[in-house]
Each structure stands twice: as structure tokens, then as C-alpha cells.
Motif scaffolding. Structure first.
Motif, PDB file in Angstrom:
ATOM      1  N   ASP A 188       0.832  -1.199   0.000  1.00  0.00           N
ATOM      2  CA  ASP A 188       0.000   0.000   0.000  1.00  0.00           C
ATOM      3  C   ASP A 188       0.873   1.257   0.000  1.00  0.00           C
ATOM      4  OD1 ASP A 188      -2.401   1.273  -0.282  1.00  0.00           O
ATOM      5  OD2 ASP A 188      -3.362   0.261   1.399  1.00  0.00           O
ATOM      6  N   PHE A 189       0.241   2.425   0.112  1.00  0.00           N
ATOM      7  CA  PHE A 189       0.938   3.692  -0.072  1.00  0.00           C
ATOM      8  C   PHE A 189       2.080   3.863   0.921  1.00  0.00           C
ATOM      9  CE2 PHE A 189      -3.387   4.656  -1.635  1.00  0.00           C
ATOM     10  CZ  PHE A 189      -3.068   5.085  -2.922  1.00  0.00           C
ATOM     11  N   ALA A 190       3.169   4.423   0.419  1.00  0.00           N
ATOM     12  CA  ALA A 190       4.263   4.829   1.299  1.00  0.00           C
ATOM     13  C   ALA A 190       3.842   6.090   2.056  1.00  0.00           C
ATOM     14  CB  ALA A 190       5.516   5.094   0.477  1.00  0.00           C
ATOM     15  N   PRO A 191       4.546   6.448   3.128  1.00  0.00           N
ATOM     16  CA  PRO A 191       4.212   7.697   3.834  1.00  0.00           C
ATOM     17  C   PRO A 191       4.317   8.894   2.900  1.00  0.00           C
ATOM     18  CG  PRO A 191       5.727   6.354   5.130  1.00  0.00           C
ATOM     19  CD  PRO A 191       5.630   5.707   3.781  1.00  0.00           C
ATOM     20  N   PRO A 412      -7.715   1.672 -17.858  1.00  0.00           N
ATOM     21  CA  PRO A 412      -6.629   0.741 -17.525  1.00  0.00           C
ATOM     22  C   PRO A 412      -5.349   1.411 -17.072  1.00  0.00           C
ATOM     23  CG  PRO A 412      -7.752   0.019 -19.507  1.00  0.00           C
ATOM     24  CD  PRO A 412      -8.334   1.339 -19.154  1.00  0.00           C
ATOM     25  N   ARG A 413      -4.929   2.476 -17.722  1.00  0.00           N
ATOM     26  CA  ARG A 413      -3.673   3.103 -17.345  1.00  0.00           C
ATOM     27  C   ARG A 413      -3.753   3.762 -15.980  1.00  0.00           C
ATOM     28  NH1 ARG A 413      -0.226   3.285 -21.875  1.00  0.00           N
ATOM     29  NH2 ARG A 413      -1.289   2.321 -23.637  1.00  0.00           N
ATOM     30  N   GLU A 418      -2.279   3.389 -10.242  1.00  0.00           N
ATOM     31  CA  GLU A 418      -2.697   3.209  -8.846  1.00  0.00           C
ATOM     32  C   GLU A 418      -2.047   1.962  -8.253  1.00  0.00           C
ATOM     33  OE1 GLU A 418      -6.707   2.680  -6.092  1.00  0.00           O
ATOM     34  OE2 GLU A 418      -6.804   2.373  -8.254  1.00  0.00           O
ATOM     35  N   ALA A 419      -1.985   0.877  -9.051  1.00  0.00           N
ATOM     36  CA  ALA A 419      -1.364  -0.351  -8.561  1.00  0.00           C
ATOM     37  C   ALA A 419       0.101  -0.130  -8.224  1.00  0.00           C
ATOM     38  CB  ALA A 419      -1.520  -1.458  -9.596  1.00  0.00           C
ATOM     39  N   ILE A 467      -6.765   9.571  -6.257  1.00  0.00           N
ATOM     40  CA  ILE A 467      -6.959   8.383  -5.431  1.00  0.00           C
ATOM     41  C   ILE A 467      -6.583   8.718  -3.996  1.00  0.00           C
ATOM     42  CG2 ILE A 467      -6.596   6.762  -7.321  1.00  0.00           C
ATOM     43  CD1 ILE A 467      -3.773   6.293  -6.259  1.00  0.00           C
ATOM     44  N   GLU A 468      -7.210   8.012  -3.079  1.00  0.00           N
ATOM     45  CA  GLU A 468      -6.953   8.198  -1.660  1.00  0.00           C
ATOM     46  C   GLU A 468      -6.645   6.862  -1.024  1.00  0.00           C
ATOM     47  OE1 GLU A 468     -10.046  10.306   0.341  1.00  0.00           O
ATOM     48  OE2 GLU A 468     -10.477  11.590  -1.382  1.00  0.00           O
ATOM     49  N   GLY A 469      -5.947   6.898   0.075  1.00  0.00           N
ATOM     50  CA  GLY A 469      -5.676   5.677   0.804  1.00  0.00           C
ATOM     51  C   GLY A 469      -6.962   5.035   1.294  1.00  0.00           C
TER      52      GLY A 469
END
Length: 532
Positions: A188-191, A412-413, A418-419, A467-469
Motif C-alpha cells: 500500500d501507499f508509502a508515507p 486501464p492506465r 494506482e497499482a 486516489i486516496e488511501g
């Protein structure tokens, strides 16, 4: 007719207030700079990059998995953590973390190329590595330093995966020795850093816009001239006064643009003037090898025209120039900056060479790496010239990779970008299917911090989203971007797909305060015959 819309008018004694461009606060990072020539070695093994990536991201993936699966049980059997892939036991509910490796029939294999000839060119790009007629031929493995484990199960169809991603997998080993996945977690997202974190002492000016363009595709022919002139005229403010630009439906005021970021592929395909190279057939020139360039095949016009284009802009606007796949830079990622010697006119605006004490201050003209990371107006930017997004798409089945997702829930892109953020890896498929420098001490493609703006150049069309966490994907850029100085529930990232300018004529403007996005399209009349 309004006087400020007249291009031809008699001389006037009226004095006009000078228009000043908004200043740019620019603080690049040198994450992807390689050592100088004498310290740059290619004798190392590439496998070390995967182990470095696994060592860096495995704790984050395991932490996410532990929070999600702690106390999880099926039929009274509790899932337990397994340290290594080879410690998985048949019939036992467990979870383990490792690196994804995808064995695909159409994926290029350098070992096969080496058996054919002693030295090879870069493999030709494929639209996909999937054999759509035989989807069962794709095998997804989970590997670590101990070995590999084949993954199966319907869960794999709903989670985007590509070689190089670090994941934690919950499931059980069946009688065939395959691991049936029940659930998958990623780091998941880094800080995410706070805005202005690295520029605490600077004046915080939230005005202005950051301009993005990619795929100029300069070939040195007359077909480039008009579109580049229109682009430079707009950026330099020659297309109208600010009062005209401020009208509804008109162009945004160009004086608000604080910096231009050119995201790779500034030069088009190589134009040869001789017949010594049969590029269509991919044949090599017969006879002894010659070092240096062949004057009969070298065409200096594209780089000369790019230098003239930059030299015209630089007195008015700072430029960050990223290298790209078709630019005169090393092919393997991270691509190093296009050398200043290629720009005899524009290099006057470059920073002086760094001293022995460290990196020098960035210049008005900054030629940077691909990928690139840095701070602009307090926001953390992370971007590439698009090779990373294009390559990951070849691992996934989204239907038409240049169209909409057949499920209709996301482009898709955007889903690939996001991935990557959730994998915490900007170039996961290097060094497997994207050529890369063999790093030994660290993997710079691992994201130490989550950017506020994540962009990819040279894409088929413009697209943006926020996008959000731990939140669903929001499309079409309708979400307001909050100031990172304010506390929030998690990271918020603006994803930006920058289209090829040569194909679309589009320039993307990002508001330096809200990260809202607008597009300026530069079009030309094609003529009646061409339209038919």
C-alpha cells in the motif's frame, strides 16, 4: 472590435503594465542518478535487485497482512504466518510474503536472444505478453530467497499483478503442490510528505500552474515547425493579452505557468539519410564495425530543432527536460539526463557542474533522469516517460489497453498507476522485461515516499483522477485536492496521464495550489483534402 484583440493597429503612446510570470519553487531529488562513468559497472547479477526490493517492502506487506488476517480462521483452523515460501505445508492455512514472477509465453527472454547472436538490440515491443487464446499458459509464481511457489485460484483474476510486485498471499497448498490464494495484500501507499516539507525556509507561493507536455516527437522536418511554434507562442504569451486569456472558454493566462515539464520522447524516430541501415528488416550493416556515428546516417536536425525550441522558451520560463525512449540517452532505466553538450544554445541556462561538496543548485534549464522525482511548488512529483506503465499493461488483460476498461469502472492506465503506488514500486517489471542498471546496494524504483502528483508521459490520451488511501478510485478529476499542510485521513494522489503532443496537440496544466487539471489543445487546420 475590442482593442486588445486587434493584431494590426496604429502606433499608440499608451503605456502597458509589464506582465511578470509567477515564480517557480523547484527542489529536485537525485534519486535516479547513476555513479559517474568510472564507477558505473554492469558485471553484477540482476537478481540482487529483487532481493533488495523484497527486503525493503516485505515488512510493509507483512504488516498490512497481519492487521487484516490476525485471527482469521476457516473451519476452526487459524491462519499462521510462514517465513519462507518453502516452509508452506500442504493442507495448512497460512500466509506468506514474496515477489511475484509471471511466466508468460510471449514474454521476451534475453537468454533466447543470446543463443542466436553474440550481441543483440533491444527486444521489439509487444502489445501484450498474454496468450489470449491459451490463458492457462500464464503461470503466476511467488518467490523469495528460498524458492518459488505457484499460485492458483480465482482471486488472481481480480487483483492486478505483474512481475516484481511484493505481495502477501493467504491460502493453502493443494495436492498438486500449488498454493490456492484466498486473499492478497500489497504494501500500500508509502508515507506521504507534507507539502513544503523540504522547502520550509522558502516563501510559500501557491499561485501559478505547472505545465506538462510529452512526445514532442521532433524529427527535424517541416512537419514539426507549425505545432512547435504555436506551442512556444502560447507559453511565451504571444497568443493574446491576459484580459483575452481570462475570458470564459479562452486559453488560460500563460503568465501563470511557473514551469514546463517535458516528459520524454522530445525527439521522434531516427531519420536516416543514407541507405546503409536497413531499419525495416532489422539487418546489420555488412563489413567491419565502426565506432562513433556514421555521417551518412546521422541527422543532426532533430536535436538542433529541439535546442532552438528550448532556447526560445528559456529566457521566459524554466524547463525540466526528462529523457525518453527515443531520446539520445542510455536505453536502460533509469535513463540519465540528456547531456548538456547536445544543447549548445540552451545549455547557457543549465546549472554549473556540481562541485566536490555535492550537488549544485538546479538551473533554469534542468535536464533530468527518467524516472524523475522532485518538489515543485512544495508538492512531491514522481513521474516517468511512460515505459513503466506501457510494460505493466502487457502483463494484464484489460481489453484494449488504449481504450476503456470493459468493466467500465476505471481506465486501464489509471488502474496500473494506482497499482504501482500501492505496490510502492514505480518500475516493478525492471529488470525482467524493462532493461535496467543492475543496482547492488538499493533499488531506487522502490518509493520511499508517496508523491502528491504521479504522472506518466507519452500516453495515448489525457486522463486524470485522484486516489486516496483505502478509498475507491475517483474518475474524471472531479475531486478537490486538499492542501497537504492540512491533516487528512490518508495519502491523496493526483494521477496524470500526459498524452503525446505530436498526436494530440495537448498541453496539460496543473494548478499549483489545488492540483486541479486543465488541458490546452493546439490544433491546426488540416486542409480539405486531408480531412477527406
Amino acid at each position: 472590435m475590442e482593442t486588445d484583440t486587434q493584431f494590426l493597429r496604429p502606433p499608440s503612446d499608451e503605456e502597458y503594465t509589464p506582465i511578470n510570470r509567477e515564480p517557480s519553487h523547484y527542489n529536485p531529488l537525485h534519486t535516479f542518478r547513476l555513479p559517474p562513468g568510472q564507477d558505473r559497472h554492469y558485471q553484477q547479477q540482476y537478481g540482487d535487485m529483487y532481493f533488495l526490493r523484497l527486503a525493503k517492502l516485505k515488512p510493509a506487506a507483512e504488516q498490512i497482512a497481519l492487521e487484516a488476517w490476525d485471527g482469521f480462521s476457516i473451519a476452526g483452523e487459524h491462519a499462521r504466518r510462514v517465513d519462507r515460501v518453502l516452509d508452506v505445508r500442504q493442507g495448512e492455512l497460512c500466509w506468506v510474503a514474496g515477489t511475484i514472477f509471471m511466466d508468460m509465453p510471449l514474454k521476451p527472454n534475453i537468454l533466447d536472444d543470446l543463443t542466436k547472436e553474440n550481441f543483440t538490440l533491444a527486444p521489439p515491443p509487444r502489445p501484450t505478453y498474454l496468450d489470449l487464446a491459451h490463458p492457462e499458459s500464464t503461470q503466476i509464481m511467488l518467490e523469495d530467497e528460498s524458492g518459488r511457489l505457484r499460485l492458483t485460484g480465482n482471486m488472481l483474476r481480480s487483483v492486478p499483478l505483474a512481475t516484481g510486485a511484493i505481495v502477501a498471499v493467504l491460502g493453502t497448498e493443494n495436492k498438486n503442490g500449488d498454493f490456492e490464494a484466498i486473499d492478497i495484500k500489497v504494501p500500500d501507499f508509502a508515507p506521504q510528505p507534507r507539502r513544503w516539507e523540504r522547502d520550509a525556509g522558502k516563501k510559500r507561493n501557491g499561485k501559478g500552474k505547472i505545465a506538462f507536455v510529452s512526445g514532442l516527437g521532433i524529427t527535424g522536418t517541416s512537419s514539426d515547425t507549425l505545432s512547435l511554434e504555436l506551442l512556444s507562442d502560447y507559453l511565451l504569451g504571444y497568443t493574446g493579452s491576459p484580459s483575452v486569456a481570462a475570458q470564459d472558454g479562452a486559453l488560460p493566462d500563460p503568465s501563470s505557468i511557473t514551469r514546463l515539464v517535458i516528459a520524454g520522447n522530445s525527439l521522434g524516430a531516427r531519420v536516416t539519410t543514407g541507405s546503409s541501415i536497413d531499419s525495416a528488416a532489422g539487418k546489420k550493416k555488412a563489413g567491419p564495425r565502426k565506432y562513433g556515428y556514421d555521417a551518412s546516417a546521422y541527422n543532426p536536425s532533430p536535436i538542433t530543432q529541439l535546442d532552438a525550441f528550448l532556447a526560445e522558451l528559456l529566457p521566459s520560463i524554466p524547463v525540466t527536460l526528462m529523457s525518453g525512449e527515443s531520446d539520445p540517452a542510455n536505453f536502460a532505466l533509469p535513463q540519465q539526463p540528456i547531456h548538456r553538450a547536445m544543447f549548445p544554445r540552451a545549455r547557457a541556462y543549465c546549472a554549473p557542474p556540481p562541485s566536490g561538496d555535492g550537488e549544485s543548485e538546479p538551473g533554469w534549464f534542468d535536464s533530468v533522469t527518467n524516472p524523475w522525482e522532485g518538489d515543485v511548488d512544495g508538492w512531491r512529483l514522481w513521474g516517468s516517460s511512460g515505459q513503466n506503465v506501457d510494460d505493466v499493461l502487457r502483463y494484464l488483460d484489460f481489453g484494449d489497453p488504449e481504450g476503456e476498461d470493459p468493466e467500465g469502472d476505471a481506465e486501464p492506465r489509471m488502474r496500473v498507476m494506482e497499482a504501482m503506488l500501492r505496490w510502492r514500486c514505480g518500475v516493478p517489471t525492471a529488470p525482467d522485461t524493462l532493461w535496467s542498471y543492475p543496482f547492488q546496494s538499493h533499488d531506487p524504483f522502490v518509493m520511499e515516499s508517496c508523491p502528491h502528483l504521479f504522472f506518466a508521459g507519452n500516453q495515448p490520451r489525457f486522463k486524470t483522477t485522484v486516489i486516496e488511501g483505502d478509498s475507491p478510485l475517483k474518475l474524471n478529476g472531479d475531486v478537490q485536492m486538499a492542501d497537504a499542510d492540512e491533516p487528512s485521513g490518508g495519502p491523496r494522489v493526483r494521477l496524470l496521464s500526459v498524452p503525446r503532443f505530436r498526436d494530440t496537440g495537448e498541453l496539460v496544466l496543473v494548478d499549483a495550489e489545488t492540483l486541479e487539471v486543465e488541458v490546452v489543445q493546439i490544433g491546426m487546420f488540416a486542409g480539405e483534402e486531408e480531412k477527406k
